[in-house]
Structures are given as structure tokens and as C-alpha cells.
Design an enzyme around this catalytic site. Structure first.
Site, PDB file in Angstrom:
ATOM      1  N   CYS A 224       9.508   1.545   3.566  1.00  0.00           N
ATOM      2  CA  CYS A 224      10.393   0.451   3.954  1.00  0.00           C
ATOM      3  C   CYS A 224      11.804   0.936   4.203  1.00  0.00           C
ATOM      4  O   CYS A 224      12.608   0.237   4.828  1.00  0.00           O
ATOM      5  CB  CYS A 224      10.383  -0.644   2.889  1.00  0.00           C
ATOM      6  SG  CYS A 224      11.017  -0.113   1.291  1.00  0.00           S
TER       7      CYS A 224
ATOM      8  N   GLU B 138      -4.884  -4.226  -2.300  1.00  0.00           N
ATOM      9  CA  GLU B 138      -6.330  -4.001  -2.305  1.00  0.00           C
ATOM     10  C   GLU B 138      -6.712  -2.708  -1.589  1.00  0.00           C
ATOM     11  O   GLU B 138      -7.854  -2.264  -1.681  1.00  0.00           O
ATOM     12  CB  GLU B 138      -7.049  -5.192  -1.665  1.00  0.00           C
ATOM     13  CG  GLU B 138      -6.715  -5.457  -0.209  1.00  0.00           C
ATOM     14  CD  GLU B 138      -5.482  -6.319  -0.015  1.00  0.00           C
ATOM     15  OE1 GLU B 138      -5.337  -6.883   1.090  1.00  0.00           O
ATOM     16  OE2 GLU B 138      -4.663  -6.421  -0.948  1.00  0.00           O
ATOM     17  N   ARG B 139      -5.751  -2.078  -0.894  1.00  0.00           N
ATOM     18  CA  ARG B 139      -6.034  -0.819  -0.210  1.00  0.00           C
ATOM     19  C   ARG B 139      -5.822   0.404  -1.103  1.00  0.00           C
ATOM     20  O   ARG B 139      -6.348   1.474  -0.815  1.00  0.00           O
ATOM     21  CB  ARG B 139      -5.144  -0.685   1.020  1.00  0.00           C
ATOM     22  CG  ARG B 139      -5.288  -1.805   2.036  1.00  0.00           C
ATOM     23  CD  ARG B 139      -4.635  -1.412   3.336  1.00  0.00           C
ATOM     24  NE  ARG B 139      -3.774  -2.460   3.862  1.00  0.00           N
ATOM     25  CZ  ARG B 139      -3.063  -2.361   4.973  1.00  0.00           C
ATOM     26  NH1 ARG B 139      -3.108  -1.251   5.670  1.00  0.00           N
ATOM     27  NH2 ARG B 139      -2.314  -3.346   5.384  1.00  0.00           N
TER      28      ARG B 139
ATOM     29  N   GLU C 248       8.935  -3.290  13.599  1.00  0.00           N
ATOM     30  CA  GLU C 248       8.803  -2.255  12.580  1.00  0.00           C
ATOM     31  C   GLU C 248       7.467  -1.556  12.823  1.00  0.00           C
ATOM     32  O   GLU C 248       6.398  -2.100  12.532  1.00  0.00           O
ATOM     33  CB  GLU C 248       8.840  -2.855  11.174  1.00  0.00           C
ATOM     34  CG  GLU C 248       8.770  -1.789  10.089  1.00  0.00           C
ATOM     35  CD  GLU C 248       8.710  -2.375   8.686  1.00  0.00           C
ATOM     36  OE1 GLU C 248       9.243  -1.734   7.762  1.00  0.00           O
ATOM     37  OE2 GLU C 248       8.139  -3.468   8.514  1.00  0.00           O
TER      38      GLU C 248
ATOM     39  N   PHE D 184       0.805  -1.219   0.000  1.00  0.00           N
ATOM     40  CA  PHE D 184       0.000   0.000   0.000  1.00  0.00           C
ATOM     41  C   PHE D 184       0.841   1.273   0.000  1.00  0.00           C
ATOM     42  O   PHE D 184       0.353   2.334  -0.383  1.00  0.00           O
ATOM     43  CB  PHE D 184      -0.930   0.026   1.232  1.00  0.00           C
ATOM     44  CG  PHE D 184      -0.228   0.376   2.522  1.00  0.00           C
ATOM     45  CD1 PHE D 184      -0.014   1.698   2.880  1.00  0.00           C
ATOM     46  CD2 PHE D 184       0.216  -0.612   3.381  1.00  0.00           C
ATOM     47  CE1 PHE D 184       0.634   2.028   4.064  1.00  0.00           C
ATOM     48  CE2 PHE D 184       0.860  -0.300   4.563  1.00  0.00           C
ATOM     49  CZ  PHE D 184       1.078   1.023   4.904  1.00  0.00           C
TER      50      PHE D 184
ATOM     51  N   LYS E 172      -0.969  -7.919  -9.086  1.00  0.00           N
ATOM     52  CA  LYS E 172      -1.961  -7.832  -8.019  1.00  0.00           C
ATOM     53  C   LYS E 172      -1.588  -6.643  -7.131  1.00  0.00           C
ATOM     54  O   LYS E 172      -0.774  -6.752  -6.224  1.00  0.00           O
ATOM     55  CB  LYS E 172      -2.033  -9.104  -7.171  1.00  0.00           C
ATOM     56  CG  LYS E 172      -3.302  -9.142  -6.284  1.00  0.00           C
ATOM     57  CD  LYS E 172      -3.139  -9.906  -4.996  1.00  0.00           C
ATOM     58  CE  LYS E 172      -2.523  -9.092  -3.910  1.00  0.00           C
ATOM     59  NZ  LYS E 172      -3.368  -7.946  -3.441  1.00  0.00           N
TER      60      LYS E 172
END
Length: 558
Positions: A339, A234-235, A439, A207, A231
Site C-alpha cells: 500500500c 482467505e488467501r 492502483e 493478503f 479475520k
């Protein structure tokens, strides 16, 4: 009537907001409905099945992209994509059916037979057109990212631009795909190699970078001759879908690039489909390990960028003003949802005296919706993410840390429903504390102390993660010692976020990466290709010298 009964029975667990259905869905995410829901399981399933909630929404649906067509899914299960600053529904994402995902793979498999035969020059021309279209539409893509992901508009533009750089790098495929050759490895014998595409490959994206990460993947895969199944998270699907439309407009043929949507079922489908030869993934640690394990068990190549805890080491001889500015930007940009965010700072010796000034400097950061001018920190992606970060902050105090700057409870005028967490600075942190080990993936900087550079290096090397690190110093010998001894894949010297440009590769290590080869750069080309080596003999005579049954030795006298 059923809803009223449910609410009456469980009113202690619920706080009334704009709609009952939305609040129950949110509370479920926060895991606040436990015993009450358990005692009313069948009632809850009848009332609040995901599709039932979503069907009431008037928001548009996100399409699939299969064989060159944007298609509505026949699925009955959808997820709402919420604007994290307002909680308004931006779009509804389908959980694609097995048949739909199978159709995407079949489309890619069929298209591969022709796409692999397209000359590398013509594949590059497609990338050149894509580069131009992304450049012209950068502002529009950035607005999509801000609306559904929350990051500020300047940060969203940076998201797009860093992905655009990979597209530009893909335009060098003619050189990047060159093989090797050696003439006369033996008399009359030459050896040479080609890089050939794998076939159908897939990408699963997170996301936090809706544009950059997809652009890490499908341009390099396509220009090397593969077909691709994407893919997106989905957010945050909107920006990815727009980029796919630009790719189509740039000339990507039908079936070469396909998009499916979903969550765990879609991930497992990608891991299991025998036609898919390789998987690229960026995201969380548990998901990354699962994808690597399941994908490799099915004979696939997998590259998996995962969790991180990126450290900065600050020596007392560092340029103080520039160093503090760098720490603030790297820790709190994108609300810490990177990240490569700098989430742990190790202050060595007298540099420890700078920590209060660092916290003071963070107070000036503006927290607001990402589209508002001069915003520094937008909202976090979801109420779940926000609450998790707040809980870790709370437990850090109980474990002995001190909060110099507390971003909890921040209220943003006009966006009271947003997932906002202000910049937070925690000091007196030790390695066994949860706030250090986890994290947090939010606007939280933990500060540790070390007596010497050796102590700092030892502390960082004991961390399980190896994505990125940085040292701030004016001492060249100290910098060289650090870069040589630190066990981290990407090192910055007086630079807080050492993300390489695409002609290098993104080289996170240890617990931050598992897989075959890294993203983009030369390693990215190798990931999406296989080497074929040819050894050939051409003689101009036809004289029998007898059959040789011993081991052939190339490179001998004859």
C-alpha cells in the site's frame, strides 16, 4: 463423463493444463468463460461448485481458533490457497458458518469480563513474551509468508519485523494508557480521566502483509484490555494462524483472541454483530468503503486503510545515484504489492533525463520464486492480479504512453506456472490515463513530467489518494515547501517509503483512509479505548448553603 461433455462444448474457452478442474476455476477468475458458461449454467454448478473442487484436494485445512482451541470448520465451502510461484495447494480455508462466527463472538464477549480486569502490567507481560516468541520464530513465519504470498524471504522477514515493532510498542501500554488530571478545577473539585477498553473488537486483514497487519491490530487491542476477532485474508491465512498460536503460548487467555475465516459473508458478519464495537481494516478501496459504511451504520468505530497511488517528486538537484536506487527499491519491492509502494514518479525539469537510466537499472532485477536466493521480485498473488496489471499496461500504450521496460511475458525456469510479471516502466504518462488513475498493485512504475515543483505539487494534490509521497532534493527550502503544501498524510524527504515507526501513527489521508483514528501509536491506543472523565468533590464540612438551580460554573471564585 459430464466433465468431458462440458469441456467439449467449451473447448474454445479453455486451455488444457495440469487438471481440468483447476483450469476451469482459473479461467473463471480471469472471466474468460462467459457465453459458454451462461449457456451451461446448471451443468457448471453441478460440476464445479467450490466445495466439490476442494474436497478432491489432499491439502490440509486451516483451522478456526475459538475459545483457545484450534477447531475444524463444519462448513462445506472451502477455498484453496495456492503457492503463487507453483500453483500448488498450500492449505484449504473454510468459509465459516454463521454459527461458528457467532460462537467466536460469544467467546470473546465472555472473556472480556475477566480480561478487562487483568492489570495493565500483566497484559504487558503477555506482550513481552509474545515479542520474544516472534523474534525466535521470525524465520519460520517468513517461510510461511513466502510460500503462500510469494514475496522474497528477506522481504517476508521485514514483514514480520515491522509487525514485531508494534508488539514492542504495545509493551509501553502502562504509559500510553495514562489519562489526564487537573486538581482544583473549582474549590474542592478535581477532574481526571481514564482510558478504558471498548469490549469486543475485530480486524480484517489483506493478503500483502500476512504478519505485519494482524500485528498492527490485535496486540494494541489486547494490551488495552479488549478481546479480539481476527479475520485474516482467505488467501494467506497460515502466518496469521501461527502468530495466534504464539500469542496463546505467550499467555493470552482462552477467548481473548479468536480467528474466523471467510470472504464477504464473514466481513458482513463482523460489520453487523452488535457485540463488536470497533473494526480495523486494511485493503482495497471498495471493500474499505463498504466496511466503513456498514460498520458505522451499526454504531461501530471503523478505521479503514485503503487504496493508494504514492508519488515521488524528483528535483534535478537530487543526489542522482541514491535517488535512482531508492526509486527502484520502492517501486518494485514485494512486486509492487504494498500500500506504500512508490508507483508514480514525477520528474521535474532536467531530472526527466534520468528516466531512461532508471529503466536500465531495473533490468538487473531478478524475477523468481521468493525462496530462491538473490530474488528481487517474486510472483504476484494470483493469475487475476497479474492479468489485471498486464491489461492496464496494454491499455496505457493505446492511450499514448510508452513502455521503456516491459515485464510482460517473463518466464522463470522451473516455475513456469508462477504468476510472474517483471519490472515495468511506463513513461509519457498523463493524469487522465488509466495506468495513472488506477492502483495497479504490481511491479509497474509510471513516470510523469513536470516543469516546476509547483506543477508537481498541484498534480499530486489533484490525485484522490493521500497515503504517502516523497521528494528527492538537496534544497532544504524546496523540501520544506513540499512537506507544507502537499496534501498527503505521510511525507518522505530523500526517503521513498515514509512508513512511521509505531511510536508515531500510520497517517494516510483523503481517499486512502476513512475512519475514526489511525493505526498504532497514540491514535491506535485512542481507537481501542474510550475516555471516561470523572469530576469529584470532597469537602470536610456538612453545612447547607441552599440549593442552586442555576447552571453550575466550575472554575468560578468558589
Amino acid at each position: 463423463h459430464t466433465l468431458k461433455i462440458f469441456y467439449k462444448q467449451n473447448q474454445k474457452c479453455l486451455v488444457q493444463t495440469h487438471t481440468l478442474g483447476r483450469e476451469i476455476q482459473t479461467m473463471l477468475q480471469l472471466r474468460l468463460i462467459n457465453k459458454a458458461v451462461t449457456s451451461n449454467t446448471s451443468l457448471f454448478k453441478r460440476c464445479f461448485h467450490t466445495s466439490a473442487v476442494v474436497r478432491a484436494s489432499s491439502a490440509p485445512t486451516t483451522k478456526m481458533f475459538i475459545n483457545g482451541k484450534f477447531l475444524e470448520s463444519s462448513s462445506k465451502d472451502f477455498l484453496d490457497v495456492l503457492n503463487p510461484a507453483t500453483q500448488e495447494v498450500v492449505t484449504r480455508v473454510p468459509m465459516c458458518t454463521q454459527e461458528e462466527m457467532r460462537s467466536a463472538v460469544e467467546s470473546a464477549q465472555t472473556a472480556f469480563q475477566e480480561w478487562r480486569e487483568v492489570s495493565v502490567s500483566n497484559r504487558v507481560r503477555v506482550m513481552l513474551r509474545l515479542q520474544d516468541l516472534i523474534s525466535k520464530n521470525m524465520d519460520e513465519v517468513a517461510k510461511m509468508i513466502t510460500k503462500e504470498q510469494g514475496k522474497t524471504l528477506p522481504d517476508a522477514k521485514g514483514d514480520v519485523f515491522r509487525g514485531l515493532e508494534v508488539v514492542e510498542h504495545a509493551c509501553s501500554a502502562g504509559t500510553l494508557m495514562m489519562g489526564e488530571t487537573v486538581e482544583n478545577v473549582s474549590k474542592f473539585v478535581d477532574t481526571y480521566s481514564y482510558l478504558q477498553p471498548l469490549g469486543v473488537v475485530a480486524g480484517i486483514t489483506p493478503f500483502n502483509f500476512p504478519a505485519m497487519i494482524p500485528l498492527w491490530m490485535f496486540p494494541m487491542a489486547l494490551v488495552t484490555g479488549n478481546t479480539f476477532i481476527l479475520k485474516p485474508s482467505e488467501r494467506v491465512p497460515t502466518a496469521s494462524m501461527f502468530l495466534v498460536k504464539l500469542a496463546q503460548d505467550a499467555g493470552v487467555p482462552d477467548g481473548v483472541l479468536n480467528v474466523i475465516h471467510g470472504a464477504k459473508d464473514a466481513v458482513n458478519f463482523i460489520c453487523d454483530a452488535p457485540e463488536i464495537k470497533a473494526i480495523s481494516f486494511v485493503g482495497g478501496g471498495e471493500a474499505g468503503k463498504h466496511i466503513h459504511r456498514r460498520g458505522t451504520e451499526n454504531g461501530k468505530r471503523v478505521q479503514s486503510n485503503m487504496a493508494a497511488k504514492n508519488h515521488a517528486t524528483i528535483l534535478p538537484d537530487a543526489a542522482k545515484e541514491r535517488t535512482l536506487d531508492a526509486l527502484v527499491g520502492a517501486a518494485f519491492g514485494a512486486s509492487g504489492q504494498r500500500c506504500m509502494a512508490l508507483s508514480a514518479a514525477v520528474f521535474v525539469g532536467e531530472a526527466q533525463n534520468w528516466i531512461p537510466e532508471l529503466a536500465q537499472r531495473c533490468k538487473g532485477l531478478k524475477v523468481c520464486a521468493g525462496h530462491v536466493d538473490k530474488t528481487d521480485l517474486g510472483p504476484m498473488i494470483s493469475p487475476v492480479a497479474k492479468k489485471r496489471a498486464e491489461d492496464i499496461i496494454d491499455r496505457s500504450v493505446k492511450q499514448g504512453a510508452k513502455i521503456l521496460l516491459d515485464g510482460r511475458g517473463v518466464s522463470v525456469n522451473g516455475f513456469e506456472k508462477g504468476n510472474f510479471l517483471g519490472p515495468t516502466v511506463i513513461t509519457d504518462v498523463t493524469p487522465e490515463m488509466e495506468c495513472y488513475k488506477e492502483e495497479i498493485f504490481g511491479p509497474v512504475l509510471v513516470c510523469l513530467k513536470a516543469d516546476t515543483l509547483d506543477d508537481a505539487i498541484k498534480l499530486i494534490n489533484n490525485s484522490p489518494y493521500g497515503n504517502g509521497t516523497a521528494i528527492f532534493t538537496r534544497n532544504g527550502a524546496a523540501a520544506r515547501k513540499y512537506q507544507h503544501e502537499i496534501d498527503v498524510g505521510q511525507v518522505g524527504i530523500n526517503l521513498p517509503i515514509p512508513v512511521p515507526l509505531p511510536f508515531f501513527s500510520f497517517t494516510g489521508s483523503r481517499g486512502s483512509f476513512v475512519g475514526s483514528t489511525h493505526f498504532y501509536g497514540k491514535q491506535g491506543v485512542f481507537f481501542y479505548t474510550q475516555t471516561k472523565t470523572i469530576t469529584s468533590m470532597w469537602r470536610d464540612d456538612d453545612i447547607s448553603t441552599g440549593a442552586a438551580v442555576h447552571m453550575p460554573i466550575l472554575g468560578s471564585k468558589h
